[in-house]
Write an enzyme that holds these catalytic residues in place. Structure first.
Site, mmCIF file in Angstrom:
data_model
loop_
_atom_site.group_PDB
_atom_site.id
_atom_site.type_symbol
_atom_site.label_atom_id
_atom_site.label_comp_id
_atom_site.label_asym_id
_atom_site.label_seq_id
_atom_site.Cartn_x
_atom_site.Cartn_y
_atom_site.Cartn_z
ATOM 1 C CB CYS A 196 45.074 46.174 27.742
ATOM 2 S SG CYS A 196 46.132 45.286 28.912
ATOM 3 C CG ASN A 248 51.173 46.103 30.782
ATOM 4 O OD1 ASN A 248 52.252 46.437 31.254
ATOM 5 N ND2 ASN A 248 51.090 45.634 29.551
ATOM 6 C CB CYS A 287 45.198 39.679 29.578
ATOM 7 S SG CYS A 287 44.905 38.639 31.015
ATOM 8 N NE ARG A 288 42.161 43.773 27.096
ATOM 9 C CZ ARG A 288 41.311 44.786 27.215
ATOM 10 N NH1 ARG A 288 40.425 45.029 26.264
ATOM 11 N NH2 ARG A 288 41.346 45.565 28.283
ATOM 12 C CB SER A 289 48.823 45.720 26.427
ATOM 13 O OG SER A 289 48.938 45.636 27.814
ATOM 14 C CG ASP A 324 40.489 42.101 30.084
ATOM 15 O OD1 ASP A 324 41.272 41.126 30.096
ATOM 16 O OD2 ASP A 324 40.577 43.062 30.878
#
Length: 143
Positions: free
Chosen positions: A7, A10, A12-14, A118
């Site tokens: 993301c 690095n 939150c999402r990934s 995000d």
């Protein structure tokens, strides 16, 4: 099989994708990275950790790192959270490298989502996790 989730920062999402997927597919090696370097060495964002923990996913052992060219050789599959992430990844692709790079939402049957929003900006950590879980289930069935 080694899968890298990517993301922007690095945090939150990934890392959420990594945490969810490593429980769904424990035999697959996972990692996560960001295309930016703002948060290198930091743990995932507190609200994302809390939302993930409430669902049984532990992210506290993860630390942000930046995506690097060598990742094309280290991983069998690279998964981006949105089109901007994919563009940033592809800009670093070495000539002749054929490591597959896909959007995470490519693995969502029956969903019209074309990216994982995000939650650092949307503040919808549960909504992001809903989509991450859906994508992770789809990815797990393809490996």
């Amino acid at each position: 099989m080694k899968v890298l989730f990517v993301c922007l920062g690095n945090i939150c999402r990934s890392p959420a994708a990594e945490g969810v997927f490593r429980l769904m597919a424990p035999d697959v090696a996972t990692d996560s990275a960001g295309t930016g370097r703002w948060h290198v060495g930091e743990p995932p964002y507190g609200p994302m950790q809390a939302a993930a923990r409430a669902r049984g996913y532990e992210l506290s052992d993860l630390r942000a790192r930046q995506f690097v060219v060598a990742d094309f050789d280290r991983f069998d599959l690279i998964i981006g959270m949105d089109a901007s992430n994919l563009a940033n990844i592809e800009r670093l692709r070495p000539v002749g490298n054929d490591t597959p790079v896909h959007l995470f939402t490519d693995y969502t049957a029956g969903s019209d989502a074309n990216e994982v929003p995000d939650p650092y900006y949307t503040r919808d950590f549960d909504g992001a996790l809903d989509l991450v879980e859906h994508c992770a289930r789809g990815l797990a069935t393809t490996l």
